[in-house]
Design an enzyme around this catalytic site. Structure first.
Site, short mmCIF file in Angstrom:
data_model
loop_
_atom_site.label_atom_id
_atom_site.label_comp_id
_atom_site.label_asym_id
_atom_site.label_seq_id
_atom_site.Cartn_x
_atom_site.Cartn_y
_atom_site.Cartn_z
N ASN A 385 -67.00 63.53 17.59
CA ASN A 385 -67.85 63.18 18.74
C ASN A 385 -69.30 63.25 18.25
O ASN A 385 -69.84 64.32 18.09
CB ASN A 385 -67.59 64.20 19.87
N TRP A 386 -69.84 62.04 18.00
CA TRP A 386 -71.18 62.01 17.39
C TRP A 386 -72.28 62.42 18.37
O TRP A 386 -73.37 62.73 17.99
CB TRP A 386 -71.46 60.59 16.84
N LYS A 387 -71.99 62.35 19.64
CA LYS A 387 -72.98 62.64 20.69
C LYS A 387 -74.18 61.70 20.54
O LYS A 387 -74.02 60.57 20.08
CB LYS A 387 -73.36 64.12 20.67
N HIS A 471 -66.48 65.17 29.18
CA HIS A 471 -67.11 66.15 28.29
C HIS A 471 -68.01 67.07 29.10
O HIS A 471 -68.65 66.65 30.06
CB HIS A 471 -67.91 65.43 27.21
N GLU A 473 -70.83 68.26 28.59
CA GLU A 473 -72.24 67.88 28.68
C GLU A 473 -72.45 66.82 29.77
O GLU A 473 -73.44 66.82 30.48
CB GLU A 473 -72.73 67.39 27.31
N GLU A 543 -62.22 72.50 25.53
CA GLU A 543 -63.48 72.89 24.91
C GLU A 543 -64.16 73.96 25.75
O GLU A 543 -64.80 73.65 26.76
CB GLU A 543 -64.41 71.69 24.80
N GLY A 549 -71.30 73.83 20.24
CA GLY A 549 -72.60 73.79 19.61
C GLY A 549 -73.26 75.14 19.45
O GLY A 549 -74.44 75.24 19.10
N SER A 589 -67.43 74.30 18.05
CA SER A 589 -67.78 74.93 16.77
C SER A 589 -66.63 74.97 15.77
O SER A 589 -66.45 75.94 15.03
CB SER A 589 -68.33 76.35 16.99
N GLY A 610 -67.80 68.13 17.09
CA GLY A 610 -69.15 67.63 17.36
C GLY A 610 -69.98 67.66 16.10
O GLY A 610 -69.92 66.75 15.26
N GLY A 611 -70.73 68.71 15.94
CA GLY A 611 -71.68 68.85 14.82
C GLY A 611 -71.06 68.53 13.47
O GLY A 611 -71.64 67.79 12.66
P1 PGA Z 1 -69.17 71.21 18.41
O1 PGA Z 1 -68.91 70.23 19.61
O2 PGA Z 1 -68.05 70.96 17.46
O3 PGA Z 1 -70.48 70.83 17.86
O4 PGA Z 1 -69.12 72.60 18.95
C1 PGA Z 1 -67.67 69.92 20.07
C2 PGA Z 1 -67.72 68.93 21.22
O5 PGA Z 1 -68.63 69.03 22.03
O6 PGA Z 1 -66.86 68.04 21.32
#
Ligand code: PGA
Length: 627
Positions: A385-387, A471, A473, A543, A549, A589, A610-611
């Site tokens: 997930n590049w966001k 998600h 966010e 999640e 994050g 994470s 994500g990251g």
């Molecule tokens: P993260 O994000 O791996 O950076 O914690 C995961 C996500 O939001 O899908």
């Protein structure tokens, strides 16, 4: 069936075994049949000896195969054939009485003809029962290791027969066993009028000398020759040495032949061997019972049989030690017990080792199957997930690099990257089929005047096949409610997109112990109106918001607990099969360093990253956790 099996196995084992420990006894019994049919074999016949060993081996091997459940089809058929043949033979003996004793168990057990026939009819019945239910014969040794017990049984029974032929029966069942007191056995001592208990009579030139021989206190040697014409003369030097020693010491030494023995044959023996000892005469059966060898040597002392030797093992006088043969006494006291233990102890060890082997194999297989059933049937997925990161050029470069890496080193799981809308079409052009493509969101409307929005149909048209919805966010910053998400999900599914649907609690909810409740509501709120067919295109991603994050991951146990709970909720609504089939990813994470432990959990089917999805090395490290 089990009773028939045990009865047959025990009978076959015992009858094979007694033939092998006294093969010469069986030889005489078999020869009685051939004599009755007018075609007797000579006493040194190799053919009949081989026949005896074959018979003992067949019985013993069939017995052990049946006992252990080896080669069940072959064994049950062979036993039926064998028992049918034996029943026919015993019916014939019963009707025509050609021989005195059938010889089934050698000298160990003698049965009347009627008893033999009855026994064989019962055993034939048992063998038919075993045959008809052969598939249910429980295997005591596994098929894979049965060659070992089979080989061991063959070697044991053949070696035992050869040994007993070459030397003397390891265990004796006749009245003339070592240690037998012939005076007591010969005459019943307590009776006023003595009664002969065994047939024992020796004559010198027609005069019985049995009593005087039994009264001698010192040693007396009898060289017993049941068939003087075929007696082995290769050992005559040894015999003559013993005879000389007896002359010096003033011990008795006699050759004994049958009443019927041809005088010419006796003379030939004396000429050939230089024998100068007196020759006695006795009954044929008695001589055969006295020593199972032709010739055989028997040492009498004080009316007792002290020792016996076969022609292959004649003794030397060894000073203080007395008369000793070169052969080591393997069996000593209790030969029957030793022989039994020598066979069964190694066999039991093999069976025990086999059971352990089977047990561990079964356990592994069981574990494997369980895992396969519950986990390996589900798709394993690592989704990125590049966001809101990377411009178009950077995104295309990253996709290209990742694609090259995964083409070179094929992943063990499905890999998906979810990118901003503007990247989709360009990235799609760079990807091969090892990587799936998805969007991070889509509109809750199908089309029309919704400035700034991107519909599910548009996403699909770029070549993407997935979309992340729900998600945390988007829920938190763009106020996407369960209702809005439901619309989005329906549109995505209607446009042929697979939905990666995210759920998870925030820190306060976890601290209040409400995580399960929260997650259940999220599932119910957006997914529970779907049909099972629609649900088949849903991938869940748990999640925990506090882990996204933040560098804080849920422990593998926390993830497993929640995934199991989620699967339970899905099972309640969509049924066990749907629950077993839905992939549930963990997100928050996730890194190469913790992926393996988390993915190792039973209900974790991959990750939403994500990251760590922004660097090929990290993302690939996580993908490789499945290897
Ligand atoms: P993260 O994000 O791996 O950076 O914690 C995961 C996500 O939001 O899908």
């Amino acid at each position: 069936m089990t009773l028939s099996r045990l009865l047959l196995a025990a009978t076959l084992l015992v009858s094979g075994f007694v033939k092998a420990i006294d093969p010469m006894g069986m030889f005489y019994k078999l020869n009685a049949y051939f004599g009755a049919w007018g075609m007797p074999f000579s006493d040194d016949s190799l053919i009949l000896r081989s026949g005896v060993i074959t018979l003992a081996t067949i019985e013993f091997i069939l017995g052990i195969y049946l006992l252990l459940g080896m080669r069940r089809r072959f064994t049950s058929v062979a036993i039926c054939i064998f028992m049918s043949a034996m029943t026919v033979v015993s019916a014939y003996i019963y009707l025509y009485n050609p021989v005195a004793d059938c010889g089934c168990f050698g000298e160990a057990v003698t049965l009347t003809h009627g008893e033999t026939l009855g026994k064989n009819v019962v055993l034939l019945g048992a063998s038919l029962i075993v045959f008809s239910r052969r598939r249910y014969l429980f295997r005591i040794i596994s098929e894979r290791n049965q060659w070992l017990t089979s080989l061991y049984s063959w070697v044991y029974i053949v070696a035992l027969s050869l040994y007993s032929f070459h030397y003397l029966p390891v265990v004796e069942f006749t009245a003339f066993k070592e240690g037998a007191d012939l005076r007591r056995a010969y005459w019943e001592p307590d009776e006023a009028t003595p009664v002969a208990l065994i047939n024992f009579n020796l004559e010198a030139d027609g005069t019985p000398i049995t009593d005087s021989l039994l009264d001698v206190e010192g040693p007396t040697f009898l060289l017993v020759m049941p068939d003087v014409a075929t007696a082995d003369d290769g050992c005559n030097d040894r015999i003559n040495d013993i005879h000389d020693a007896c002359l010096d010491a003033n011990y008795g030494f006699y050759g004994v032949v049958t009443y019927e023995a041809d005088t010419a044959a006796v003379t030939t023996w004396c000429d050939r061997t230089g024998a100068v000892y007196p020759i006695l005469r006795a009954d044929l059966d008695q001589l055969r019972s006295m020593v199972r060898s032709n010739p055989g040597l028997l040492l009498l002392r004080n009316g007792k049989i002290e020792k016996k030797w076969s022609n292959n093992d004649l003794p030397r006088l060894d000073g203080e030690e007395g008369w000793r043969s070169a052969k080591k006494d393997f069996f000593g006291e209790n030969p029957l017990l030793k022989l039994t233990l020598w066979f069964f102890v190694p066999l039991l060890i093999v069976i025990f080792a086999d059971r352990i082997w089977i047990g561990s194999k079964f356990y592994k297989h069981h574990k494997f199957k369980k895992r396969l059933k519950t986990k390996n049937m589900r798709k394993k997925i690592v989704a990125g997930n590049w966001k809101m990161n990377l411009n178009l050029q950077e995104g295309v470069a990253l996709a290209k690099e990742l694609n090259t890496a995964l083409v070179a080193d094929k992943p063990n799981c499905d890999v998906v990257i979810c990118t901003p809308f503007i990247h989709l079409a360009s990235v799609a052009a760079e990807l091969s089929d090892v990587i799936g493509l998805g969007a991070e969101n889509c509109a809750d409307k199908a089309a029309g005047a919704y400035t700034g929005e991107v519909s599910a149909a548009m996403v699909k048209s770029t070549g993407a096949n997935y979309v992340i919805l729900g998600h945390s966010e988007r829920r938190a910053y763009y106020h996407e409610t369960a209702e809005i998400l439901k619309e989005k999900i329906n549109l995505a599914l209607a446009n042929g997109l697979k939905v990666i649907f995210c759920i998870g609690e925030v820190l306060e909810e976890r601290e209040a112990g409400k995580q399960n409740e929260v997650v259940r509501e999220q599932l119910e709120g957006s997914l529970f109106d779907l049909s099972n067919e629609e649900f088949a295109n849903i991938i869940l991603a748990y999640e925990p918001v506090w882990a996204i994050g933040t560098g804080k991951t849920a422990t593998a146990e926390q993830a497993q607990d929640m995934h199991e709970f989620i699967r339970g909720v899905i099972a309640e609504k969509f049924g066990a099969e749907a629950a077993e089939n839905v992939s549930i990813l963990y997100g928050g994470s996730c890194k190469p360093s913790n992926a393996k432990e988390i993915f190792g959990k039973k209900d974790v089917d991959g990750g939403l990253i994500g990251g760590a999805a922004l660097k090929v090395a990290d993302f690939k490290g996580i993908i490789d956790a499945w290897k």
